[in-house]
Design an enzyme around this catalytic site. Structure first.
Site: not given
Ligand code: NAD
Length: 358
Positions: A247, A223, A123, A190
Site C-alpha cells: 500500500d 526501509d 490489513y 522486514k
C-alpha cells in the site's frame, strides 16, 4: 458486448468514473454497465456500505471497474475496498507505474510493477479495541506464552501472513514477469524484526523463486527499499510485497511518475477482477470537476487488456500518452503550480481523449 459492474464510488469517484465510462465507450468496444453504488451514502440508506447486490453483480459479471470509496478514519465502518478484496478473494493488487513523457516528475523512464498481497497482513482487519475482552485475552495470552507485557490500555492489530497467501502472490509475480518479459522479481519484507510473519514471507518467496530460474530474484528490507526506489528506481522491475508495505510503496512509486493521478491498478483473483486507481476519494475535491481521471482511465486500459481487447487497450494508452505529452488538456496536478488557470477539468480531459479516439 461486455457486461461490467461499474462502482462509481464517492468523493471524486462519480466524476472520474463518468469520464472513464465515456472514454471506454468511445473506444468502440460496447459495454453493458451494471451500475452499483457502495460507500457512505449507501450505508445511510441501506444499512451496509457494501450491500450484497454489489458482490452478486461482480460475481455474475466477473469484471468490475470502480472509483474510490471513503473509509472513515479511526472509527466507523470498515473499508469497503478491503471488504471487496477479501470477499471476492482478489488476492493480488497489481499496480504498474510507468513514466509518461510530459508528466512533471523528477524521474525519467520509470517502469515498475508493484504486486501487492491483498488479503492478509495488518490489513486483515483483525483488531481488538482498547479495554475489550478480546484485547484483555490477547494481553493475557501473550504474557502467558511469551512472558511479554503489553500495556493494558493498548489497542491491538494482528498481522497474519500465511504460506498459502505468500505462495500465491509470489507465484503471481513470477508468472507476470515471465508473461511480460520482465527480468527480475524483488521481494520486500522486514524479516529482521518480524521473524515469523515477514520471515515467513521471505522464506516462502525464496522457495517459489527456485521454480523460476529464468528470472532473477532478490529481496530487500522495506526501509532500504524505500530509499533505493527514490535513489535508483532503475534497478527494480517487478516488486512483490505484503499488503501494508505494498500500500505504502504504491503511493511512493506513484510519486516517481508524477503523482496519484497517473497510477492505475487492478485487484485480481482466480475468478474475478476489479479495476481501480491507486488513489482514494480525495473528498476535498468532490464535485469540483477538477481531479485527474487518468489513473482510473488507465485502470480501464488494464481492464481492456484483461478482457482480451489488447489492441484497443494499446490504442487508448497511447492516446492518453499523447494528451499528457501535449500538456494542454491536463488537470491541475500535472501543471507546474496547482492553481494554474489553464488546468483542464476532469470532463475536459475525457473530451480531449475522446476527440483523439475518433
Ligand atoms: P487520496 O488518494 O484520496 O488523496 C490524496 C491527495 O492526492 C489528494 O488530496 C489530492 O491532492 C491527490 N489526488 C488523489 N487523487 C487524485 C486525482 N485523481 N487527481 C488529482 N489529485 C489527486 O488519499 P487520502 O486523502 O489519504 O484518502 C481519502 C479517502 O480515500 C480516505 O477515506 C481513504 O480511506 C480512501 N481511499 C480509498 C481507496 C480506494 O477506494 N481504493 C484508496 C485509498 C484511499
Amino acid at each position: 458486448m461486455y457486461k461490467v459492474t461499474l462502482i462509481p464510488g464517492d468523493g471524486i469517484g462519480p466524476e472520474i468514473s463518468e469520464a472513464t465510462k465515456r472514454v471506454l465507450e468511445a473506444t468502440g468496444i460496447s459495454f453493458q454497465w451494471d451500475i452499483q453504488n457502495a460507500g457512505e451514502d449507501v450505508y445511510k440508506e441501506e444499512g451496509s456500505p457494501l450491500p450484497n447486490r454489489v458482490i452478486e453483480s461482480i460475481k455474475k459479471n466477473k469484471v468490475a471497474i470502480k472509483g474510490p470509496i471513503t473509509t472513515p478514519v479511526g472509527t466507523g465502518f470498515r473499508s469497503v475496498n478491503v471488504a471487496l478484496r477479501q470477499t471476492l478473494d482478489l488476492y493480488c493488487c497489481l499496480r504498474p507505474c510507468k513514466s509518461y513523457q510530459g508528466a512533471r516528475t523528477r524521474y525519467e523512464n520509470i517502469d515498475l510493477i508493484i504486486v501487492r498481497e491483498n488479503t492478509e497482513d495488518l490489513y486483515a482487519g483483525i483488531e481488538y479495541q482498547k479495554n475489550s475482552s478480546g484485547a484483555k485475552s490477547v494481553i493475557k495470552l501473550v504474557e502467558d506464552t511469551l512472558g511479554k507485557k503489553i500495556r493494558e490500555d493498548s489497542g491491538i492489530s494482528i498481522k497474519p501472513i500465511s504460506v498459502y497467501g505468500t505462495e500465491r502472490i509470489v507465484r503471481f509475480a513470477f508468472e507476470y514477469a515471465r508473461r511480460n518479459q520482465r527480468c527480475k522479481v524483488t521481494a520486500v519484507h522486514k524479516a529482521n524484526i518480524m521473524k515469523y510473519s515477514d520471515g515467513l514471507f521471505l522464506e516462502v518467496s525464496r522457495e517459489v523463486a527456485k521454480n523460476y530460474p529464468d528470472i532473477e530474484f532478490e529481496d530487500r528490507i522495506i526501509d532500504n527499499m524505500c530509499m533505493q526506489l527514490v535513489q535508483k528506481p532503475e534497478l527494480y522491475d517487478v516488486i512483490v510485497l505484503p499488503n501494508l508495505y505494498g500500500d505504502i510503496v504504491s503511493d511512493l512509486v506513484a510519486g516517481l511518475i508524477g503523482g496519484l493521478g497517473l497510477a492505475p491498478g487492478a485487484n485480481l483473483g482466480d475468478e474475478f477482477a476489479v479495476f481501480e486507481p491507486t488513489h482514494g476519494s480525495a473528498p476535498k475535491y468532490k464535485g469540483l470537476n477538477k481531479t485527474n481521471p487518468m489513473a482510473m482511465m488507465l485502470s480501464g486500459v488494464m481492464m481492456l487488456r484483461h478482457i482480451g481487447e489488447v489492441s484497443t487497450a494499446e490504442r487508448l494508452d497511447s492516446v492518453i500518452a499523447e494528451v499528457i505529452k501535449e500538456g494542454k488538456s491536463v488537470t491541475y496536478d500535472m501543471k507546474p503550480v496547482s492553481d494554474d488557470p489553464t488546468a483542464a477539468t476532469t470532463s475536459d480531459v475525457a473530451d480531449a481523449i475522446i476527440a483523439r479516439l475518433r
